[in-house]
Write a protein that holds these residues in place. Sequence first.
Motif, PDB file in Angstrom:
ATOM      1  N   LYS A  48      19.771   1.789   5.024  1.00  0.00           N
ATOM      2  CA  LYS A  48      19.859   1.590   3.587  1.00  0.00           C
ATOM      3  C   LYS A  48      19.573   2.877   2.839  1.00  0.00           C
ATOM      4  N   ASN A  49      18.640   3.680   3.336  1.00  0.00           N
ATOM      5  CA  ASN A  49      18.320   4.944   2.669  1.00  0.00           C
ATOM      6  C   ASN A  49      19.504   5.906   2.715  1.00  0.00           C
ATOM      7  N   VAL A  50      20.232   5.917   3.807  1.00  0.00           N
ATOM      8  CA  VAL A  50      21.407   6.802   3.927  1.00  0.00           C
ATOM      9  C   VAL A  50      22.473   6.391   2.924  1.00  0.00           C
ATOM     10  N   ARG A  51      22.671   5.104   2.821  1.00  0.00           N
ATOM     11  CA  ARG A  51      23.695   4.621   1.879  1.00  0.00           C
ATOM     12  C   ARG A  51      23.309   4.967   0.441  1.00  0.00           C
ATOM     13  N   ALA A  52      22.056   4.849   0.096  1.00  0.00           N
ATOM     14  CA  ALA A  52      21.606   5.184  -1.257  1.00  0.00           C
ATOM     15  C   ALA A  52      21.772   6.678  -1.525  1.00  0.00           C
ATOM     16  N   LEU A  53      21.464   7.486  -0.530  1.00  0.00           N
ATOM     17  CA  LEU A  53      21.633   8.926  -0.715  1.00  0.00           C
ATOM     18  C   LEU A  53      23.092   9.309  -0.910  1.00  0.00           C
ATOM     19  N   VAL A  54      23.988   8.633  -0.198  1.00  0.00           N
ATOM     20  CA  VAL A  54      25.422   8.903  -0.359  1.00  0.00           C
ATOM     21  C   VAL A  54      25.879   8.559  -1.769  1.00  0.00           C
ATOM     22  N   MET A  55      25.436   7.425  -2.284  1.00  0.00           N
ATOM     23  CA  MET A  55      25.810   7.018  -3.641  1.00  0.00           C
ATOM     24  C   MET A  55      25.274   7.995  -4.674  1.00  0.00           C
ATOM     25  N   LEU A  56      24.053   8.460  -4.484  1.00  0.00           N
ATOM     26  CA  LEU A  56      23.504   9.446  -5.412  1.00  0.00           C
ATOM     27  C   LEU A  56      24.284  10.746  -5.374  1.00  0.00           C
TER      28      LEU A  56
END
Length: 276
Positions: free
Chosen positions: A2-10
Motif C-alpha cells: 500500500k505504501n508503494v502505491r501511495a508513493l506512486v500516486m504522489l
Amino acid sequence: MKNVRALVMLLIAAVAGLGAVALASRWMLDRSSSPTAKVAVASVDINLGQRLNPEFIKMVDWPSGSLPPGAFVDVQKLDGRVLKTSVLRGEPILDGKLTPLGTRGGLSAVIAEGHRAITVRVNDVIGVAGFALPGNYVDIIVSTQQDKGNKGNTDDSISKIVLEKILVLAVAQEVGRDETKPKVVNAVTLEVTPEQAEKLDLARSVGTLSLVLRNQVDTVVAPTIGVTKATLLGEKAAPEVAPVKPIRTHYVARRPAAPRDCIGVLSGVLSSEECF
C-alpha cells in the motif's frame, strides 16, 4: 504494497503539477513577449455628438496582432473629431464611430445623410413613460377624425399607425443613450426622411400623436387599416338601404271618335238614329 502505491500516486501528482506550472509559465512568457501597440480608448463615457479632446482619451497597450480595424495610435488625430455613436469608458475609439473631418459637434452631426430631425411634443403617456430614449425606435400613431363624407358614418374617429421604425435622436436636450434610466420629458426629437417629416407635421396638426416603443432589431413592417369605434367595439355597419325610385304614371290621352254618317229612322210615332 500500500505504501508503494501511495508513493506512486504522489509522484504522478507532483509531475502533473510541475507540468501545469511549466505550461502556465510558458504561456505568461509568450504573452508578455508578444508585441503591443498604444491604442486610443475612451477615458470616460462619451455621448454621440460630442467633440473629442485629450481629456476624453487615454492610450493603453493593445496586442499588435489583434488591433481593431480603424483604431487610432495617435491621440492628436482625434483632437476635434465628433462622435456619431456613444462610446463607453475603456472602449476603443474607431474611425467608423466618427463623423467626417470638419464636422462640428452637436445633434446635426449625427443625422444620417438624406434624413432630417424633427421634434414633437410628448407627455408621460405619449412618450411611453420615459422609455423612448435616444437610440430606440418607435412607431407613431395619430388619432384623428376621418373625412365627413366617408360613407356617411356618424362617428368619424380613427387611430392609425402612420410611421414605423423611427429613430429617437434625443429626448429634451439630451442625446445620451443610458437605457437603464427612463426619463419623462416634454419633447422628443426623431430622425425622419423628408417625406416622413411632412407626414408627421400634418399628423400632429390634425390629431393627437402617440409613440409606440418597438424592438430595436425588429424590421418587420406591419401595415394596418386603422381602428374606428365600430371596429373596436365589434359593431356591424348598418345595411345600406337602396333609395326608392319614384313610380312614373303614364297618362294616355283618349283620341276623339272619328266622325260617322248618321240618318234618322221613323217607325210610326218612334224615331231613332242609325250611324254607320
